[in-house]
Write an enzyme that holds these catalytic residues in place. Structure first.
Site, PDB file in Angstrom:
ATOM      1  N   GLY A   3       0.819  -1.202   0.000  1.00  0.00           N
ATOM      2  CA  GLY A   3       0.000   0.000   0.000  1.00  0.00           C
ATOM      3  C   GLY A   3       0.850   1.249   0.000  1.00  0.00           C
ATOM      4  O   GLY A   3       1.963   1.251   0.521  1.00  0.00           O
ATOM      5  N   ALA A  22      -0.882   9.168   0.496  1.00  0.00           N
ATOM      6  CA  ALA A  22      -0.410  10.395   1.124  1.00  0.00           C
ATOM      7  C   ALA A  22       0.158  10.131   2.510  1.00  0.00           C
ATOM      8  O   ALA A  22       1.032  10.860   2.984  1.00  0.00           O
ATOM      9  CB  ALA A  22      -1.567  11.392   1.210  1.00  0.00           C
ATOM     10  N   GLY A  25       1.977   7.606   3.394  1.00  0.00           N
ATOM     11  CA  GLY A  25       3.281   6.964   3.337  1.00  0.00           C
ATOM     12  C   GLY A  25       3.229   5.665   2.563  1.00  0.00           C
ATOM     13  O   GLY A  25       2.411   5.498   1.659  1.00  0.00           O
ATOM     14  N   VAL A  36       3.438   1.250   2.870  1.00  0.00           N
ATOM     15  CA  VAL A  36       3.326   0.069   3.735  1.00  0.00           C
ATOM     16  C   VAL A  36       3.885  -1.132   2.988  1.00  0.00           C
ATOM     17  O   VAL A  36       3.508  -1.390   1.840  1.00  0.00           O
ATOM     18  CB  VAL A  36       1.870  -0.206   4.146  1.00  0.00           C
ATOM     19  CG1 VAL A  36       1.801  -1.429   5.072  1.00  0.00           C
ATOM     20  CG2 VAL A  36       1.263   1.006   4.833  1.00  0.00           C
ATOM     21  N   LYS A  88       4.840   0.296   8.243  1.00  0.00           N
ATOM     22  CA  LYS A  88       4.361   1.542   7.629  1.00  0.00           C
ATOM     23  C   LYS A  88       5.381   2.643   7.867  1.00  0.00           C
ATOM     24  O   LYS A  88       5.777   2.895   9.007  1.00  0.00           O
ATOM     25  CB  LYS A  88       3.007   1.950   8.208  1.00  0.00           C
ATOM     26  CG  LYS A  88       2.499   3.278   7.658  1.00  0.00           C
ATOM     27  CD  LYS A  88       1.048   3.542   8.036  1.00  0.00           C
ATOM     28  CE  LYS A  88       0.879   3.854   9.498  1.00  0.00           C
ATOM     29  NZ  LYS A  88      -0.507   4.292   9.809  1.00  0.00           N
ATOM     30  N   ASP A  95     -13.834   6.936  13.501  1.00  0.00           N
ATOM     31  CA  ASP A  95     -13.591   6.758  12.061  1.00  0.00           C
ATOM     32  C   ASP A  95     -13.761   5.293  11.662  1.00  0.00           C
ATOM     33  O   ASP A  95     -12.970   4.760  10.879  1.00  0.00           O
ATOM     34  CB  ASP A  95     -12.198   7.260  11.692  1.00  0.00           C
ATOM     35  CG  ASP A  95     -12.030   7.430  10.177  1.00  0.00           C
ATOM     36  OD1 ASP A  95     -13.058   7.571   9.479  1.00  0.00           O
ATOM     37  OD2 ASP A  95     -10.890   7.415   9.693  1.00  0.00           O
TER      38      ASP A  95
END
EC number: 2.7.11.24
Length: 529
Positions: free
Chosen positions: A156, A159, A161, A163, A178, A275
């Site tokens: 992955g 924005a 970073g 992973v 990450k 969230d």
């Protein structure tokens, strides 16, 4: 005598007339005979004409056959050309595919060779080189980790970073690493990183992602990128919902139960996640679910300003009281999000796909029905109150009709999670005790957090250096072997009183005092020994 003469003359005239007629008949017969001769000659002419016509027809037919043969030959040639072109195109495609495969294989081989060159397999017994760093380049970013970790692949990037999945050569576990690049450039993002590290470091629960390590920089001065090592999961709930994978009622039941089980642990620490969404719910192939990304989490009883107005939750999973800026919101906002995710599991698509705030609240009211006047009065914004009143009396949608294949207990649970009034929604404990989870619910196996959180630093205007100091302080907790480890201060320790802190400079001084006290205690203990 005259008459006789006249009679004779008359007879003569008659004879002459008869003779003349005879001559005329003879002339006609001659003409007729001449015509008969013409008639007798026409069969030969007709035969010749017929033969000529037959020859002409035969020639025309032959020409037509020849033309057809030419056309057939041309068509055959065109077909052959098309076949040749298709064969050439197929050969070209095969060559291109082969070239691509060769390039991919070469690329993979090069990557494997580079990995082998950069990171040879560590010895099974000698771990002396595990702390030596090695660098990779992933999506244009330098990815530097100790040799303890063998990078496998990038899983992955964005924005936030990069992973990568990796293997922990010390424990043999698969992990995710990450990298948060330039972690201290944006103070808001830095604060979010500090918050998530601090919370996840203290939460120990089967349904919450855990931090295994925060990689130590060479020095505090070189501490610019933050590397967080956590458990490696196979996928997330968003990928499962959007996949063709069938989802049974048992799947839905087990996923929602684990969400609530993890959320109970979070809420018991007086923390709101804020969230929750499918992409923040990580899944393993054995259907184990873990909640991640606590960067927007807050303590419920926080007193600092701006708590209620800050951006929270992805719009589709945002509770009405958040959208409408109620005077206060509670843990019920997380229950609303779980309800939205539950409906998405049942319908395989988001329940409220609002394009903006107005559209979002419109979809909510059109689905769960109009709120009461008492609920409307809790809305701080007068324009929002008037907008809802102008919508009139909206009836509630029957979830049983919306999800005809759903378990009736699932429908009942969903309705109790999606009340407009947050005080009427089920608490996480009540949801776990719902009949839908009768086969799973076990209060003794649904642990709570043993201490409450009090993140007082949320209220401070922290500068870059202090945030860096705090995150470095959190990192030390994972490295007890580090010479500076005794200086580590637990920000959540009751003995570390932050209530009197009014500024970032005072906090910095308090940290230094705490570290000096610990250092003195360590030295005194060394002298005694």
């Amino acid at each position: 005598m005259e008459p006789e003469f006249d009679h004779f003359q008359s007879q003569m005239d008659s004879d002459n007339t008869h003779q003349s007629t005879m001559f005329n008949v003879q002339d006609n017969n001659a003409i007729l005979m001449s015509g008969m001769e013409n008639v007798l000659q026409s069969p030969r002419q007709l035969q010749a004409a017929a033969q000529a016509q037959q020859q002409a027809a035969a020639q025309a037919q032959q020409q037509q056959v020849q033309a057809q043969q030419v056309q057939a030959q041309q068509a055959q040639q065109q077909q052959q050309q098309q076949q040749n072109q298709q064969q050439q195109q197929q050969q070209q495609n095969q060559q291109n595919q082969q070239q691509q495969q060769n390039q991919q294989q070469q690329s993979q081989q090069m990557t494997q060779q580079q990995l082998q060159q950069l990171m040879p397999p560590p010895p099974t017994s000698d771990t002396s080189n595990f702390n030596d760093n090695i660098s990779y380049f992933v999506y244009g970013s330098q990815f530097t980790v100790p040799r303890r970790y063998s990078i496998v692949k990038c899983i992955g990037h964005g924005a936030y970073g990069v992973v990568c999945s990796a293997k922990d050569n010390l424990t043999g576990e698969k992990v995710a690493i990450k990298k948060i690049s330039k972690a201290f450039d944006n103070l808001k993002d830095t604060k979010r990183t500090l918050r998530e590290i601090h919370l996840l470091r203290h939460f120990k629960h089967e349904n919450l992602i855990s931090i295994k390590d925060i990689l130590k920089p060479n020095s505090k001065e070189q501490f610019e990128d933050v590397y967080i090592v956590s458990e490696l999961m196979d996928t997330d709930l968003h990928q499962i919902i959007t996949s063709p994978q069938p989802l049974s009622d048992d799947h839905c039941q087990y996923f929602v139960y684990q969400m609530l089980r993890g959320l109970k642990h979070i809420h018991s620490a007086n923390v709101l996640h804020r969230d929750l969404k499918p992409s923040n719910l990580l899944i393993n192939e054995d259907c184990l679910l873990k909640i991640c990304d606590l960067g927007l989490a807050r303590v419920e009883d926080a007193t600092h300003q701006g708590f209620m107005t800050e951006y929270v939750a992805t719009r589709w999973y945002r509770a009405p009281e958040v959208i409408l800026s109620w005077n206060k919101y509670t843990k019920a906002i997380d229950i609303w999000s779980v309800g939205c995710i539950f409906a998405e599991l049942l319908g395989r698509k988001p329940l409220f796909q609002g394009k903006d705030y107005i559209h979002q609240i419109t979809l909510i009211i059109e689905t769960i029905g109009s709120p009461s006047e008492e609920d409307i009065c809790n809305i701080a914004n007068e324009q929002a109150r008037q907008f809802i009143r102008n919508m009139g009396n909206q009836p509630k949608v029957n979830f049983a009709n919306m999800f005809p294949k759903a378990n009736p207990d699932a429908i009942d649970l969903l309705e109790r999670m999606l009340y407009f009034d947050p005080s009427k929604r089920l608490t996480v404990e009540e949801a776990l005790a719902h009949p839908y989870f009768q086969s799973l619910h076990d209060p003794s196996d649904e642990p709570i957090c043993l201490h409450k959180f009090s993140l007082n630093f949320e209220a401070w205007d922290l500068n870059r250096d202090l945030l860096k100091e705090l995150i470095y302080n959190e990192m030390l907790a994972y490295h007890p072997e580090d010479p500076q480890a005794p200086y580590y201060t637990d920000l959540n320790n009751p003995n570390f009183n932050l209530s009197r802190i009014q500024s970032s400079s005072e906090l910095f001084n308090l940290l230094q005092q705490q570290k000096q006290q610990i250092h003195q205690q360590v030295n005194q203990q060394s002298i005694k020994n």
